[in-house]
Scaffold this motif. Structure first.
Motif, short mmCIF file in Angstrom:
data_model
loop_
_atom_site.label_atom_id
_atom_site.label_comp_id
_atom_site.label_asym_id
_atom_site.label_seq_id
_atom_site.Cartn_x
_atom_site.Cartn_y
_atom_site.Cartn_z
N SER A 4 -7.69 29.85 -1.65
CA SER A 4 -8.93 29.75 -2.41
C SER A 4 -8.64 29.36 -3.85
CB SER A 4 -9.69 31.08 -2.36
OG SER A 4 -10.88 31.01 -3.09
N GLY A 5 -7.63 30.00 -4.45
CA GLY A 5 -7.26 29.66 -5.82
C GLY A 5 -6.76 28.23 -5.95
N GLU A 6 -6.00 27.79 -4.96
CA GLU A 6 -5.51 26.41 -4.97
C GLU A 6 -6.66 25.41 -4.96
OE1 GLU A 6 -2.95 23.06 -4.76
OE2 GLU A 6 -2.60 25.12 -5.39
N ALA A 7 -7.69 25.70 -4.16
CA ALA A 7 -8.83 24.80 -4.08
C ALA A 7 -9.53 24.66 -5.43
CB ALA A 7 -9.82 25.29 -3.02
N VAL A 8 -9.64 25.78 -6.15
CA VAL A 8 -10.28 25.74 -7.46
C VAL A 8 -9.39 25.02 -8.47
CG1 VAL A 8 -11.21 27.10 -9.36
CG2 VAL A 8 -11.59 27.85 -7.01
#
Length: 229
Positions: free
Chosen positions: A124-128
């Protein structure tokens, strides 16, 4: 090799009346937390829900904190922000995080602190972060932290209000009616003119409207800082 739960393999499966896995343990713990709150989550209670002895769970995780880490990471699987630009991506992240916390009220008690290192949280953090590539590199983490901090504070307030409604048996309108006479007496003293003006004259927004307006303030403020490369 580190001792983080994410690095430790599960023990080999073996025949048993109640087969276990970390996934089954986490599902049982989430069901308990969703229904009864975090206070209902312990290795003993989760084991009972799985019809297994508590000691069997220690083959899959060592502490309750590891169990809580697994719970949070499981919820992050529900958070997959999307957007055509950095602003829409941050809005998607904020809305999905809030929605997850509303579905799982206990999540509000576990947000914040050290970064989550589970695979779902990191995805999720990577996507942001990938969507924030157009921002100045030094601004990326403070921007992410600012939005996450806003959501964390907002959902904790919302969850606290929901819990208050359940504990008192009064919704917001009933609570306002009950406290109205007291506030009128206090305001009549003239000691709180600014507060009186806001209470009487300002627009009273819903929780959704309040969240969206606050999110506008945060993202507009970030944009005004000219954080792009």
């Amino acid at each position: 090799m580190s001792d983080l739960i994410w690095d430790r393999p599960e023990p080999p499966s073996r025949p048993a009346l109640a087969p276990l896995s970390r996934e089954r343990i986490v599902r049982a713990a989430i069901a308990l937390a969703d229904e009864h709150g975090l206070e209902a989550v312990s290795l003993r209670k989760v084991a009972a829900a799985l019809d297994a002895g508590p000691m069997r769970l220690y083959g899959y995780l060592a502490t309750k904190q590891e169990l809580l880490d697994l719970l949070v990471d499981a919820v992050y699987a529900e958070i997959r922000p999307v957007g055509d630009d950095w602003q829409s991506l941050l809005r998607s992240h904020a809305r999905q995080l809030r929605a997850a916390a509303r579905r799982h009220e206990w999540l509000a008690d576990l947000l914040g602190g050290r970064p989550q290192l589970g695979p779902n949280a990191m995805a999720s953090g990577e996507a942001v972060l990938a969507g924030l590539a157009e921002l100045d590199l030094d601004a990326v983490m403070p921007v992410m932290a600012a939005v996450t901090a806003y959501v964390t504070g907002a959902v904790r307030r919302e969850i606290a209000e929901l819990r208050a409604e359940r504990s008192t048996g009064m919704d917001e309108r009933q609570w306002q009616a009950a406290t109205g006479p007291y506030l009128r007496r206090i305001f009549a003293s003239g000691r709180f003119p600014a507060l009186e003006k806001v209470v009487r004259d300002a627009v009273h927004l819903t929780a959704d409207e309040t969240f969206e307006l606050g999110l506008d303030y945060v993202i507009d403020g970030i944009a005004a800082r000219n954080v792009r490369r």
